[in-house]
Write an enzyme that holds these catalytic residues in place. Structure first.
Site, short mmCIF file in Angstrom:
data_model
loop_
_atom_site.label_atom_id
_atom_site.label_comp_id
_atom_site.label_asym_id
_atom_site.label_seq_id
_atom_site.Cartn_x
_atom_site.Cartn_y
_atom_site.Cartn_z
N LYS A 62 105.96 -29.61 74.72
CA LYS A 62 106.14 -30.58 75.82
C LYS A 62 107.62 -30.94 75.93
O LYS A 62 108.37 -30.92 74.94
CB LYS A 62 105.31 -31.84 75.64
CG LYS A 62 105.66 -32.75 74.44
CD LYS A 62 106.79 -33.75 74.72
CE LYS A 62 107.18 -34.51 73.47
NZ LYS A 62 108.54 -35.01 73.44
N ASP B 253 101.68 -37.96 70.87
CA ASP B 253 101.82 -36.85 71.83
C ASP B 253 100.62 -35.89 71.81
O ASP B 253 100.53 -35.00 72.66
CB ASP B 253 103.07 -36.02 71.50
CG ASP B 253 104.36 -36.79 71.70
OD1 ASP B 253 104.37 -37.73 72.51
OD2 ASP B 253 105.36 -36.44 71.04
#
Ligand code: C5P
Length: 318
Positions: free
Chosen positions: A12, A146
């Site tokens: 990400k 996350d």
């Protein structure tokens, strides 16, 4: 139920990261726009042989990035994910996990979190738990802020400490990124602590305003690269630059080499650059590869899906 499951998981980047106040539990409230890019780790989960030492426990091997450095026990999120899922699903946690890492370690790309997400999906399929992504996301949030995003991928807004995910509708364009990994990593808690220190001292810029986020969402919706480049924002960037001043030279080198914009990814030290198209990204990567301080430079496109099960062989099917 499968004998072997292979799962691919993206890295990400944060297109927008606003860090709010430090909470009582030590985390910071944040608003972020996560974006999954096609730089992937791969995990294979296999049922161990009956005479294996692994009975009753997950075992992990790592090849590639972090090989010989990363822990293989329950300090690793992939192992922790397998143990957590087994406990909640009421199954034996025996599994042999083979991880091939391409995502740089401690780079601000959520590589460790990605491996936790991949292990959840791979073990769920291997053990036949049948959990939905939404159910897995609850476990993922216990593993790290996350981890839930990496189950879904694409582009999404994260709130809370980052674990509350809602998808962002984008115009459908593929964005071209150049990812410049630094020689050594930065520890995420140290970067947040540096931001706290700078804020207490009055040397940190104020947190990003809502108008920056609004402009970014319009840029994504309208497929406008110049506007997207101008809207990229990361509250953690000044803290990462304070701990690693050499990153300024990397960011400047990317702009000089033709990037539309450059930003530190999450807590850094990886820098990501937006390029106008695939050809521009390739040219930018070639130029940046000779920039001092960059250990590895790659191109990657986004958005891409979250964890994908690539191949699964059924028990007994050979
Ligand atoms: O959630 P995760 O374990 O990945 O977070 C790693 C560290 O990053 C935390 O221990 C904390 O120091 C910092 N962090 C934070 N606020 C967040 C997310 C992470 O302070 N929202």
């Amino acid at each position: 139920m499968f004998g072997s499951v292979r799962a691919l998981v993206p890295a990400k980047i944060n297109l927008y990261l606003r860090v709010g106040a430090r909470r009582g539990d030590g985390y910071h409230d944040l608003t972020t726009v996560y974006h999954a890019i096609g730089l992937r780790d791969e995990i294979t989960a296999v049922v161990p042989a009956y005479d294996s030492d692994a009975i009753g426990l997950p075992t992990l091997t790592i090849a590639g990035e972090g090989e010989g450095e990363l822990p293989l026990d329950d300090r690793n999120l992939a192992v922790r994910a397998a143990v957590l899922l087994a406990k909640r699903a009421g199954v034996d946690p025996a599994v042999t996990l083979s991880l091939h890492k391409r995502i740089p370690v401690a780079g601000g790309l959520a590589g460790g979190s990605a491996d936790g997400a991949a292990a959840l999906v791979a073990c769920d399929a291997l053990w036949g738990c049948g959990m939905s992504r939404t159910e897995l996301a609850r476990l993922a949030a216990e593993l790290g802020s996350d981890v839930p995003f990496l189950l879904f991928g694409e582009t999404a807004i994260g709130t809370g400490r980052g674990e509350r995910i809602s998808p962002v509708a984008t115009g459908g364009r593929t964005w071209h990124w150049v990812v410049a990994a630094a020689e050594t990593g930065l520890a995420t808690p140290a970067v947040y602590a540096e931001l706290d220190r700078m804020r207490a001292e009055g040397t940190a810029p104020p947190p990003a305003g809502a108008e920056v986020l609004e402009r970014l969402l319009v840029a994504l919706d309208q497929d406008d690269p110049a506007m997207l480049g101008a809207s990229l924002h990361n509250d953690l960037q000044p803290a990462a630059l304070s701990l690693r001043p050499a990153l300024r030279a990397t960011l400047d080198a990317g702009i000089a080499a033709g990037a539309l914009a450059g930003i530190v990814s999450g807590s850094g030290p990886t820098c990501v650059f937006l390029a106008a198209d695939a050809a521009a990204a390739g040219a930018l990567a070639t130029r940046l590869a000779v920039t001092a301080g960059c250990r590895q430079v790659r191109t990657a496109t986004g958005p891409v899906p979250g964890v994908e099960v690539e191949r699964a062989s059924a028990i007994g099917s050979g």
